[in-house]
Design a protein around this motif. Structure first.
Motif, PDB file in Angstrom:
ATOM      1  N   THR A   5      12.380  44.304 -25.296  1.00  0.00           N
ATOM      2  CA  THR A   5      11.455  44.626 -26.374  1.00  0.00           C
ATOM      3  C   THR A   5      11.627  46.075 -26.793  1.00  0.00           C
ATOM      4  OG1 THR A   5       9.851  43.033 -25.511  1.00  0.00           O
ATOM      5  CG2 THR A   5       9.037  44.664 -27.067  1.00  0.00           C
ATOM      6  N   SER A   6      11.833  46.315 -28.086  1.00  0.00           N
ATOM      7  CA  SER A   6      12.015  47.672 -28.576  1.00  0.00           C
ATOM      8  C   SER A   6      10.675  48.392 -28.615  1.00  0.00           C
ATOM      9  CB  SER A   6      12.625  47.648 -29.976  1.00  0.00           C
ATOM     10  OG  SER A   6      11.663  47.197 -30.925  1.00  0.00           O
ATOM     11  N   PRO A   7      10.691  49.732 -28.600  1.00  0.00           N
ATOM     12  CA  PRO A   7       9.429  50.483 -28.713  1.00  0.00           C
ATOM     13  C   PRO A   7       8.648  50.121 -29.966  1.00  0.00           C
ATOM     14  CG  PRO A   7      11.199  51.931 -27.992  1.00  0.00           C
ATOM     15  CD  PRO A   7      11.840  50.626 -28.349  1.00  0.00           C
ATOM     16  N   ARG A   8       9.338  49.851 -31.076  1.00  0.00           N
ATOM     17  CA  ARG A   8       8.643  49.492 -32.320  1.00  0.00           C
ATOM     18  C   ARG A   8       7.935  48.141 -32.168  1.00  0.00           C
ATOM     19  NH1 ARG A   8      13.220  52.194 -33.764  1.00  0.00           N
ATOM     20  NH2 ARG A   8      12.900  53.934 -35.219  1.00  0.00           N
ATOM     21  N   ASP A   9       8.659  47.161 -31.621  1.00  0.00           N
ATOM     22  CA  ASP A   9       8.051  45.841 -31.430  1.00  0.00           C
ATOM     23  C   ASP A   9       6.900  45.908 -30.432  1.00  0.00           C
ATOM     24  OD1 ASP A   9       9.840  44.729 -33.185  1.00  0.00           O
ATOM     25  OD2 ASP A   9      11.216  44.020 -31.632  1.00  0.00           O
ATOM     26  N   ARG A  10       7.076  46.728 -29.383  1.00  0.00           N
ATOM     27  CA  ARG A  10       6.032  46.829 -28.369  1.00  0.00           C
ATOM     28  C   ARG A  10       4.781  47.475 -28.943  1.00  0.00           C
ATOM     29  NH1 ARG A  10       2.943  44.738 -24.857  1.00  0.00           N
ATOM     30  NH2 ARG A  10       2.464  45.989 -23.002  1.00  0.00           N
ATOM     31  N   LEU A  11       4.944  48.507 -29.774  1.00  0.00           N
ATOM     32  CA  LEU A  11       3.797  49.164 -30.380  1.00  0.00           C
ATOM     33  C   LEU A  11       3.045  48.203 -31.293  1.00  0.00           C
ATOM     34  CD1 LEU A  11       2.050  51.603 -30.990  1.00  0.00           C
ATOM     35  CD2 LEU A  11       3.757  52.338 -32.676  1.00  0.00           C
ATOM     36  N   LEU A  12       3.772  47.444 -32.092  1.00  0.00           N
ATOM     37  CA  LEU A  12       3.133  46.466 -32.969  1.00  0.00           C
ATOM     38  C   LEU A  12       2.400  45.409 -32.149  1.00  0.00           C
ATOM     39  CD1 LEU A  12       2.660  45.497 -35.850  1.00  0.00           C
ATOM     40  CD2 LEU A  12       4.812  44.228 -35.714  1.00  0.00           C
ATOM     41  N   LEU A  14       1.124  45.766 -29.103  1.00  0.00           N
ATOM     42  CA  LEU A  14      -0.065  46.374 -28.510  1.00  0.00           C
ATOM     43  C   LEU A  14      -1.191  46.532 -29.530  1.00  0.00           C
ATOM     44  CD1 LEU A  14       1.703  49.120 -26.377  1.00  0.00           C
ATOM     45  CD2 LEU A  14       0.380  47.205 -25.465  1.00  0.00           C
ATOM     46  N   ALA A  15      -0.831  46.939 -30.752  1.00  0.00           N
ATOM     47  CA  ALA A  15      -1.835  47.102 -31.797  1.00  0.00           C
ATOM     48  C   ALA A  15      -2.504  45.776 -32.128  1.00  0.00           C
ATOM     49  CB  ALA A  15      -1.194  47.711 -33.045  1.00  0.00           C
ATOM     50  N   ARG A  16      -1.708  44.714 -32.199  1.00  0.00           N
ATOM     51  CA  ARG A  16      -2.273  43.399 -32.501  1.00  0.00           C
ATOM     52  C   ARG A  16      -3.152  42.889 -31.362  1.00  0.00           C
ATOM     53  NH1 ARG A  16       3.236  40.729 -35.155  1.00  0.00           N
ATOM     54  NH2 ARG A  16       2.903  41.539 -37.281  1.00  0.00           N
ATOM     55  N   GLN A  17      -2.726  43.127 -30.130  1.00  0.00           N
ATOM     56  CA  GLN A  17      -3.522  42.698 -28.982  1.00  0.00           C
ATOM     57  C   GLN A  17      -4.869  43.395 -28.942  1.00  0.00           C
ATOM     58  OE1 GLN A  17      -0.951  43.521 -25.649  1.00  0.00           O
ATOM     59  NE2 GLN A  17       0.157  41.583 -25.826  1.00  0.00           N
ATOM     60  N   ARG A  18      -4.890  44.675 -29.281  1.00  0.00           N
ATOM     61  CA  ARG A  18      -6.138  45.428 -29.255  1.00  0.00           C
ATOM     62  C   ARG A  18      -6.958  45.224 -30.527  1.00  0.00           C
ATOM     63  NH1 ARG A  18      -8.011  50.269 -26.828  1.00  0.00           N
ATOM     64  NH2 ARG A  18      -6.599  49.834 -25.118  1.00  0.00           N
ATOM     65  N   GLY A  19      -6.314  44.736 -31.589  1.00  0.00           N
ATOM     66  CA  GLY A  19      -7.021  44.551 -32.854  1.00  0.00           C
ATOM     67  C   GLY A  19      -7.238  45.843 -33.620  1.00  0.00           C
ATOM     68  N   VAL A  20      -6.276  46.771 -33.507  1.00  0.00           N
ATOM     69  CA  VAL A  20      -6.393  48.037 -34.224  1.00  0.00           C
ATOM     70  C   VAL A  20      -5.304  48.120 -35.286  1.00  0.00           C
ATOM     71  CG1 VAL A  20      -7.428  49.245 -32.288  1.00  0.00           C
ATOM     72  CG2 VAL A  20      -4.956  49.236 -32.517  1.00  0.00           C
ATOM     73  N   SER A  21      -5.569  48.847 -36.333  1.00  0.00           N
ATOM     74  CA  SER A  21      -4.606  48.962 -37.423  1.00  0.00           C
ATOM     75  C   SER A  21      -3.631  50.102 -37.164  1.00  0.00           C
ATOM     76  CB  SER A  21      -5.330  49.209 -38.749  1.00  0.00           C
ATOM     77  OG  SER A  21      -5.941  50.483 -38.749  1.00  0.00           O
ATOM     78  N   LEU A  22      -2.444  49.975 -37.730  1.00  0.00           N
ATOM     79  CA  LEU A  22      -1.456  51.047 -37.626  1.00  0.00           C
ATOM     80  C   LEU A  22      -1.939  52.298 -38.347  1.00  0.00           C
ATOM     81  CD1 LEU A  22       1.863  49.047 -38.160  1.00  0.00           C
ATOM     82  CD2 LEU A  22       0.896  49.855 -35.999  1.00  0.00           C
ATOM     83  N   SER A  23      -2.647  52.111 -39.449  1.00  0.00           N
ATOM     84  CA  SER A  23      -3.170  53.277 -40.169  1.00  0.00           C
ATOM     85  C   SER A  23      -4.213  53.999 -39.331  1.00  0.00           C
ATOM     86  CB  SER A  23      -3.754  52.853 -41.519  1.00  0.00           C
ATOM     87  OG  SER A  23      -4.826  51.942 -41.341  1.00  0.00           O
ATOM     88  N   PHE A  59      -3.797  55.719 -24.867  1.00  0.00           N
ATOM     89  CA  PHE A  59      -4.758  54.861 -25.557  1.00  0.00           C
ATOM     90  C   PHE A  59      -4.614  53.404 -25.127  1.00  0.00           C
ATOM     91  CE2 PHE A  59      -5.700  52.083 -29.210  1.00  0.00           C
ATOM     92  CZ  PHE A  59      -7.053  52.351 -29.365  1.00  0.00           C
ATOM     93  N   PHE A  60      -3.361  52.933 -25.024  1.00  0.00           N
ATOM     94  CA  PHE A  60      -3.120  51.536 -24.651  1.00  0.00           C
ATOM     95  C   PHE A  60      -2.994  51.340 -23.141  1.00  0.00           C
ATOM     96  CE2 PHE A  60      -1.346  51.421 -29.078  1.00  0.00           C
ATOM     97  CZ  PHE A  60      -2.226  50.482 -29.580  1.00  0.00           C
ATOM     98  N   ALA A  61      -3.025  52.443 -22.392  1.00  0.00           N
ATOM     99  CA  ALA A  61      -2.892  52.392 -20.927  1.00  0.00           C
ATOM    100  C   ALA A  61      -1.600  51.695 -20.514  1.00  0.00           C
ATOM    101  CB  ALA A  61      -4.101  51.706 -20.294  1.00  0.00           C
ATOM    102  N   VAL A  62      -0.492  52.133 -21.119  1.00  0.00           N
ATOM    103  CA  VAL A  62       0.825  51.603 -20.765  1.00  0.00           C
ATOM    104  C   VAL A  62       1.735  52.779 -20.444  1.00  0.00           C
ATOM    105  CG1 VAL A  62       0.537  49.565 -22.233  1.00  0.00           C
ATOM    106  CG2 VAL A  62       1.671  51.606 -23.163  1.00  0.00           C
ATOM    107  N   PRO A  63       2.828  52.552 -19.713  1.00  0.00           N
ATOM    108  CA  PRO A  63       3.784  53.636 -19.461  1.00  0.00           C
ATOM    109  C   PRO A  63       4.435  54.095 -20.765  1.00  0.00           C
ATOM    110  CG  PRO A  63       4.145  51.767 -17.977  1.00  0.00           C
ATOM    111  CD  PRO A  63       3.200  51.295 -19.027  1.00  0.00           C
TER     112      PRO A  63
END
Length: 221
Positions: A5-12, A14-23, A59-63
């Motif tokens: 998983t790329s950092p970009r895919d992982r960030l997206l 994580l954002a979807r799992q938490r329900g937060v917007s990229l903006s 914020f996401f509590a990930v490495p």
């Protein structure tokens, strides 16, 4: 098996799992609202800056390695056969069954929690937030567009109730509102909407209860 998983895919993810917007995440970093959208969709920047990556990882509590950072501790553990350390526990912040209106107003009759949002304790500490003063509520209406949209969730710090510039949740005639708050002369305050279709409203401080300051937002893309 190696995680591809790329950092970009992982960030997206994580954002979807938490329900937060990229903006919303971009603004949390002090960047323009399209910063992370461009990072994910267009590959610009190619890598997150170290300070941004660290803040997002907290914020996401990930490495940080999941977001493109080095993982020297992980490499050392693999070399010695040590098991990875467990993450810190999440902090459960109550989600209240009320809405703060960005529009005509919402009655503040039911403030019982019905759910919760999970936040990284380290992120809360770094932000200087006291856990027992926090709650999340939903935004209703469009008067705070484009900053806050209908359905967004906001984190409210009830420890910040002084009259100063910023986005606050206030109670006026038993109605909850989310507005930009600004002094308007002796003993008065101005409630300002981001949507210019709604004119500012000036009220006496005796009429107004400052519930808390909005310190974070999350919502759908």
């Amino acid at each position: 098996m190696v995680n591809q998983t790329s950092p970009r895919d992982r960030l997206l993810q994580l954002a979807r799992q938490r329900g937060v917007s990229l903006s919303g995440l971009s603004e949390m970093l002090g960047r323009n609202a399209s910063y992370l959208q461009q990072f994910i969709r267009k590959g610009s920047p190619r890598r997150l800056e170290e300070s941004d990556r660290r803040t997002l990882a907290q914020f996401f509590a990930v490495p940080e390695s999941e977001l493109g950072g080095a993982d020297p501790q992980g490499a050392a553990r693999r070399a010695t056969g040590q098991a990875p350390r467990l993450r810190e526990e999440w902090i459960e912040v109550p989600r209240l069954a009320i809405g703060a209106a960005a529009g005509a107003g919402a009655m503040a009759s039911d403030e019982a929690p019905f759910d919760s949002f999970r936040f990284s304790p380290r992120w809360l500490r770094d932000a200087g937030l006291s856990i027992d003063q926090l709650s999340t509520i939903r935004v209703t209406g469009d008067s705070m567009v484009p900053l806050l949209n209908d359905g967004d969730e906001i984190l409210v710090d009830k420890g910040q109730r002084s009259l100063r510039d910023g986005i606050h949740v206030v109670r006026l005639d038993d109605v909850l509102l989310v507005k930009r708050l600004a002094p308007a002369g002796r003993g008065r305050a101005s409630l300002i909407s981001e949507n210019h279709a709604y004119p500012p409203v000036e009220v006496s401080l005796e009429e107004l209860e400052i519930v808390g300051r909005v310190v974070w937002k999350g919502g759908r893309l």
